[in-house]
Scaffold this active site. Structure first.
Site, short mmCIF file in Angstrom:
data_model
loop_
_atom_site.label_atom_id
_atom_site.label_comp_id
_atom_site.label_asym_id
_atom_site.label_seq_id
_atom_site.Cartn_x
_atom_site.Cartn_y
_atom_site.Cartn_z
N ARG C 71 0.89 -1.16 0.00
CA ARG C 71 0.00 0.00 0.00
C ARG C 71 0.93 1.22 0.00
NH1 ARG C 71 -5.12 -2.48 0.59
NH2 ARG C 71 -4.87 -4.46 1.66
N ASP C 129 -15.67 -6.25 -5.61
CA ASP C 129 -16.53 -5.13 -5.25
C ASP C 129 -16.24 -3.88 -6.09
OD1 ASP C 129 -14.02 -4.59 -4.31
OD2 ASP C 129 -14.65 -3.90 -2.34
#
Lengths: 322, 322, 322, 322
Positions: C71, C129
């Site tokens: 990240r 998603d």
């Protein structure tokens, strides 16, 4: 002869193989097998029925136990064991095959000693922590399940360069933890019987790996380790060193699943042998594997100390993680 | 000390575990491991390089062998073995870890005896047919692969009420066939060492099952059975009895795949132990498992007769198929 | 053209398939692929290198990502994105394939819009998603992993007649939970978007099953459900009804593992298509599957609302659990 | 309403999911489901019984079909279909759920058209070769099974530097072959509908890979390819070029096994929907998936041409094998 078969305590893959073998061996020898549901509870509640060989079709490959299982605290009381014996006699069941762990074997031992019911034990527990046998049903399957799960976790650990603590079953035994750690190439393992798994040693190990350039590590933790379970150890490492680690508790996925070949083979051998001996009038024993061969132990031997994982395996984890 | 590591003969799951353990043990003891590609061929062609511990990252869980393998008929000639020894000496490689089956061990034995190269053998073959060890790398994995495949076939056999002949590997050994048959609940098994697997006995068995109401059956056939392979036996049954049967040859899917926990653990133990002994100046041995413990055998013992599967396992298949 | 490939955010099975396809498609079209390590972090740190087609051998079947991932919060700042673009230009990298989830696509969108770097997104997240695609890499694998794990748990649930709460990933999405519940035959499912999963409804459902004679039940819980995660819901049920239930948190085993066939196929198709379009000068898009076909969406579409699992699937879980 | 459920033709993973869903949906709507054994044969022989919802416990995860299946050539004759309809009426069975492939759907179509029995078809065949649906039950499972098997073979191919020809199912359809080839990273694929798979093209491809340094290759062959099956193609390559190749015929392991998540989900959706429509008086249709959504087709549509695998997938295999 009418022979009852039951599974007791925690379920373990391979129990169905043992049930099937007991039932079919009984049939082959001209005896009659009865299936008893819910372990000793089923003996107290007369929850049983004749079990024909066809009832064992297609169960060999299934996890769990078709006879269901339960823990039965009542069975610790002598008068309830007397009730059990009375029920069995009334139903004409002269002998029992008991598939379970040490609690179940203690019950079997008492039932045979006090009440004269012929009892044969088959080791069924994923913990592999019984005296007198190198193997218990379910251990090999649970080990492979844990190893496969950690192989998956390794993908992520390595993609993110992260430390994972993975907790495997074993409240008082490090058998599963040590074998798992060696088989999945873990960087460290924590388990109850370990001579030297201090927190400091773990930290030193992880630090050394980091200096050697390893960016991801897997530590296998037995749920009953002295330092605490994986959550506890993880929280401590986070607090002390601010490590961005992850904790995974494998939990009940280790108990189920289609049994491995070895668990099916030993379940089959033990189920058939138990009935062969009971049919010959022998009782008061449990079966095991010692030095690769089928072994027979007196039920009383269940009181011996539990085996510990070989110390050199923990050492090997260390050497191989470099 | 510079220690060469090679894999030779047919590949087997667990070979990478042994390579990794040998390399990392060498590092731990302050020695240097070299990876030799393509087995003895690589020794003749000097196809080798230093193998750092990091080259063994993430190989434990992989099938096959990262060092590749080859059969090397030239190595049967003494002057080529002399060439090999000269190459090794020139490169400063004083000792060899040889992971393979009986052909490879014979090569190793000659190399040590004639040329004085320190050789350590690690049993790597899915056939489990070496004298002096109860286990070889790859056997447990191949067994589980075969059993899983037959579980799938059982679904179809049972949906269609059909007979399946399933051929497993084993040219001269029934080890894999018998263990597979017991673990998958086969109705019958044909294998080379069987005392009584006549065609008539097979037919009688299938007929008895049919009369008992069984509509589907699995027969496991070792590729080297005296009656012929599965195709041959199937054709004969079709011709004689008009049976609507199916033949499946599992073939090479039995060789590959991520090694089972046991194959990883024994690969790791053997790899580390081989290097520990070589580093101490010992050679001319191979490792094994006897009665559950790590065993050491002289390389010359590879000439002993091969082990046969326990006779009572074949019998048990019979009893349990009722 | 020099095309960079990176993986960003959480790792997902199938990412390696997309990397491999991008690299080989680039080679086939006469362009040059560079592998960037650690996602956008690697762009900031110039942690990259040319990636030849042979570097993609044997990665298709592996979980995780060979390019590693991270990240990168810095990338939320415009001046760091400017640094990134400068680094890329300096290295001659004109276009990027970004494999990741919505955070990664937002970064890509900004990089293209502000800095003019050609960016192509490939959906890689086990959560499924993302707007504009019916599928993301890793979802099918994670689904099958969760289902297999629950199959194992079902063995134990049924052997002991017990209730299990099983938590699957999904902080704000019930996609994985609902599909898992349907595929494993769960008795109930709790997930964020559910119209009616009140605590009372759950209790009523479990009670109805009990009255119908069901002694074991599995409830699948998305980690982000409104009622709390599985631990919280389990504690509440224990407190209110004294149920002897068990909680299992599947956790990171859902992320890893060899990708399913579908994830490999879509990773391959998307990787090849992304490079084909970039090589033609197109950028600012991400790929997806809509109605079974490969779809192309503008990167800005990532800001659309997330898809919710079809309401009738939750209903079907209910009907089928009787 | 009394609704019969049967499985017909070759078995396929996911059939049990459809049976379970049909039975439980019937129960939920207040109707009665009967299980018919052995497909249409069972209708002719009145081999049926009421199927309570509890009979569907623990079948969702099992391969094969609990109702068994058979091919029924008699059903091609109109007077036997009249007998079938008479049997059904006599037993009060007004509607049928038929789970099977195109032969089964033709039977269903005739039964509805001629005899007025309400029929609903659910696509169940691992071949994925029905018109009007993008998916059939069992295809996704078979695909994953084939891919896993080839992953294992790849280990050996790569360890030995060898060419393997792997035959997958598909007499007249290349669906399974092409998807498998793409998902396992095959070097080439041969299948019936291929525009250009000449022997020369195959040889050229293999030769190009060899020149590029690839020492091992996997070629996926559909059993019904124009060049012949894998044995035939292998023999030709051996004869013409003396290649040391291996042939593996995956065979029936592709048919069985626990169904994948997708096959369970679609089996569940279709089973429930079929009964919902039959209960509303609708018949003469079969269900499918078109563009991601549940689709309904008239049974007569089964006579349409079979779908072919997308041409660009074969091309992609080529690009990605470099």
């Amino acid at each position: 002869m009418r022979i009852g078969v039951l599974t007791s305590g925690g379920d373990a893959p391979g129990m169905n193989a043992a049930i099937r073998a007991a039932v079919r061996q009984a049939d082959a020898l001209g005896h009659e097998a009865w299936g008893i549901r819910q372990g000793f509870q089923g003996v107290l509640e007369k929850d049983w029925a004749p079990m024909p060989t066809r009832a064992c079709a297609n169960i060999l490959q299934r996890g769990g136990t078709v006879l269901h299982t339960a823990r039965c605290p009542e069975f610790l009381e002598i008068h309830r064991r007397a009730d059990a014996a009375a029920n069995l006699r009334e139903a004409g069941i002269q002998a029992l095959v008991i598939i379970g762990g040490d609690g179940s074997f203690r019950g079997a031992e008492a039932l045979q000693r006090e009440q004269g019911i012929l009892c044969a034990g088959i080791p069924g527990t994923i913990d592999n922590d019984l005296p007198g046998t190198d193997r218990t049903l379910g251990f090999d399957t649970a080990l492979n399940t844990a190893v496969e799960a950690i192989d998956r976790i390794r993908d992520t650990a390595s993609a993110h360069g992260r430390l994972f603590l993975v907790e495997v079953m074993g409240r008082s035994s490090g058998m599963l933890a040590v074998h798992t750690a060696l088989a999945c190439g873990a960087e460290a393992v924590l388990y109850p019987e370990s001579p030297d798994d201090s927190y400091q040693a773990l930290v030193a190990r992880l630090h050394a790996n980091w200096l050697r350039g390893k960016r991801s590590s897997i530590v296998v933790v037995a749920e009953g380790d002295d330092l605490g379970n994986a959550m506890v150890v993880g929280a401590r490492l986070r607090r002390d060193y601010g490590l961005d680690l992850r904790v995974v508790v494998l939990g009940h996925i280790q108990r189920g699943g289609s049994p491995s070949a070895l668990d099916r083979i030993w379940g089959s051998r033990w189920g058939a042998e138990a009935v062969r001996r009971l049919a010959a009038g022998e009782g008061g024993f449990y079966l095991g594997e010692v030095a690769g061969a089928l072994a027979v132990q007196p039920l009383a031997r269940i009181l011996d100390p539990r085996p510990a994982p070989p110390g050199d395996m923990g050492e090997l984890v260390d050497i191989l993680s470099r």
